[in-house]
Design an enzyme around this catalytic site. Structure first.
Site, PDB file in Angstrom:
ATOM      1  N   SER A  96       0.548  -1.139   0.017  1.00 54.66           N
ATOM      2  CA  SER A  96      -0.135  -0.076   0.122  1.00 54.66           C
ATOM      3  C   SER A  96       0.885   1.305  -0.059  1.00 54.66           C
ATOM      4  CB  SER A  96      -0.855   0.071   1.226  1.00 54.66           C
ATOM      5  OG  SER A  96      -2.005   0.956   1.176  1.00 54.66           O
ATOM      6  N   ASP A 129      10.291   4.990 -10.423  1.00 59.08           N
ATOM      7  CA  ASP A 129       9.928   5.601 -11.623  1.00 59.08           C
ATOM      8  C   ASP A 129      10.716   6.889 -11.956  1.00 59.08           C
ATOM      9  OD1 ASP A 129       8.105   3.711 -12.026  1.00 59.08           O
ATOM     10  OD2 ASP A 129       6.130   5.018 -12.159  1.00 59.08           O
ATOM     11  N   LYS A 152      -0.753  -4.179  -3.248  1.00 57.50           N
ATOM     12  CA  LYS A 152      -2.092  -3.689  -2.802  1.00 57.50           C
ATOM     13  C   LYS A 152      -2.144  -2.209  -3.331  1.00 57.50           C
ATOM     14  CE  LYS A 152      -4.884  -2.003   1.035  1.00 57.50           C
ATOM     15  NZ  LYS A 152      -4.937  -0.623   0.669  1.00 57.50           N
TER      16      LYS A 152
END
Length: 432
Positions: free
Chosen positions: A292, A303, A317
């Site tokens: 999460s 990224d 999640k």
């Protein structure tokens, strides 16, 4: 929100009149026929069950059943759960004495104590049994109820009656409750590298990170090589804290976006200028227990190529739960309302964050997988994107045979920051 409000109305007695009014307003009559069915079942249970059942118990169970069947993360919290454990988790602190207890038959047994907290200072020891709180016996009381009695406002006094094997009779200990931190961020130096452990995301997490970085800079000085951010077994928590933690390491760009049921539900969160570690190298450790909010941080830093992600594929999640208080009951719904996406537009739902370098601790086996399943293993999970080929066949670095490490993944991260090669073996994984 409208459907939730209508359900709240529909759970009072006298369904016929209420539903008649709703139907007259042109609402979906098929839904109200189902509520008529619920009303009939409700009446039969309360009239015929082998013991009297409180109406609130039936309604709470019905709401919980409705919400929990949607996905593994939506749930209903009654007033006690919402006002107690949930708020403790999100605020990251409570008034207590700093003791971890467990149920031992009809007794409450001390498992461990938090250093510097009232219980430890008063000399309470592991394996002590707490038999009474403020003169009232807790023998036979549930563990949760006993914990509730021991919590209270910081500064308030509490008297525990202790039964200790080495003592002939019980004795009383008077304590003053203090603020107990939950899932607090911790840090220490590993030579010229700063190590930061983040066990959860509550209201104290970002400030804990910032304090830790300041202290590590002070301890190590300008020669600091880099940092390790340990997010292993971090189950997540508050979205705003995940955004702030990511922002602390980024100067610009998207951190995460959330996309809900309607197009206008989409929200994007961007970083502001300011990297608290001044561009120093950063390694993030993750594993199957990283979930999460901790996946948001890992995905954003990966990224933007701000950090090297090391470890094993995370939990997966990728859904956002919104807390919706239910004013009449004092409870709340924790309802899945959106999915989140990394800056590259990647949803990690049921897939997880794939490390830049897959490094196993060395003890990942079938039993570990059984005890700690991923999101994709949970019944009723939201479907995710197809698993990429690189995850299926990526090589996994493991400790070399005969070589012992206290923490191989951390050792690998430290060596990477020092430009060293860790003694290891490489295998090809067919399951990630």
């Amino acid at each position: 929100m409208k459907s939730i409000a209508m359900l709240g109305i529909g759970t009072v007695l006298g369904f016929g009149a209420v539903l008649g009014v709703m139907s007259a307003r042109g609402a979906d009559t098929s839904a109200y026929r189902q509520l008529d069915l619920f009303s009939e079942a409700f009446e039969k249970v309360r009239a015929n069950y082998e013991r009297p059942v409180d109406d609130s118990e039936l309604i709470s169970s019905a709401i919980q059943g409705m919400v929990s069947k949607l996905d593994p993360h939506s749930r209903y919290m009654d007033a006690k759960a919402y006002g107690g454990d949930f708020k403790v988790t999100t605020t990251g602190q409570f008034g207590g004495i700093g003791v971890l207890v467990t149920q031992d038959d009809d007794n409450i047994k001390v498992v461990s104590l938090t250093d510097g907290m009232p219980a430890a200072k008063a000399g309470i020891k592991p394996d002590d049994h707490i038999t009474a709180v403020d003169g009232v016996s807790i023998m036979g009381m549930s563990q949760n109820d006993a914990i509730d009695k021991m919590r209270g406002a910081p500064g308030s006094k509490i008297v525990l009656t202790i039964l200790r094997e080495s003592e002939k009779k019980p004795f009383d200990v008077t304590l003053q409750r203090a603020v107990v931190e939950v899932n607090a961020t911790s840090w220490h130096r590993e030579g010229d590298i700063g190590y930061i452990r983040m066990p959860g995301f509550n209201q104290q997490t970002a400030s804990g990170l910032e304090n830790g970085v300041r202290e590590l800079k002070r301890q190590i000085g300008p020669g600091i090589k880099g940092y390790v951010l340990d997010l292993r077994n971090n189950p997540g928590g508050l979205l705003d804290q995940a955004i702030q933690v990511s922002d602390d390491f980024l100067n610009s760009g998207e951190i995460v976006s959330t996309r809900g049921r309607q197009p206008d539900d989409t929200q994007r969160y961007d970083a502001k200028f300011g990297d608290i570690i001044d561009g120093k190298p950063l390694v993030v450790l993750i594993n199957a227990g990283t979930a999460s909010a901790s996946e948001i941080v890992s995905g954003a830093l990966q990224d933007h190529k701000r950090a090297t992600i090391i470890g094993m594929t995370s939990f997966g999640k990728g859904s956002v739960q919104t807390i919706m208080p239910l004013d009449d009951s004092g409870g709340a719904l924790s309802l899945t309302t959106a999915r989140y996406y990394t800056p590259s537009g990647h949803s990690i739902q049921a897939q997880g964050i794939i490390p830049d370098i897959q490094v196993a601790q060395g003890n990942e086996d079938a039993l570990t997988k059984l005890l700690r399943p991923s999101e994709a293993d949970l019944s009723g999970h939201l479907a995710g994107d197809p698993v990429p080929e690189k995850r299926l066949n990526a090589p996994v670095i493991k400790p070399a045979p005969g070589k012992k490490y206290d923490d191989f993944q951390l050792s690998y991260a430290l060596d990477l920051l020092h430009g060293k090669m860790t003694v290891a073996s490489v295998t090809t994984s067919s399951k990630g």
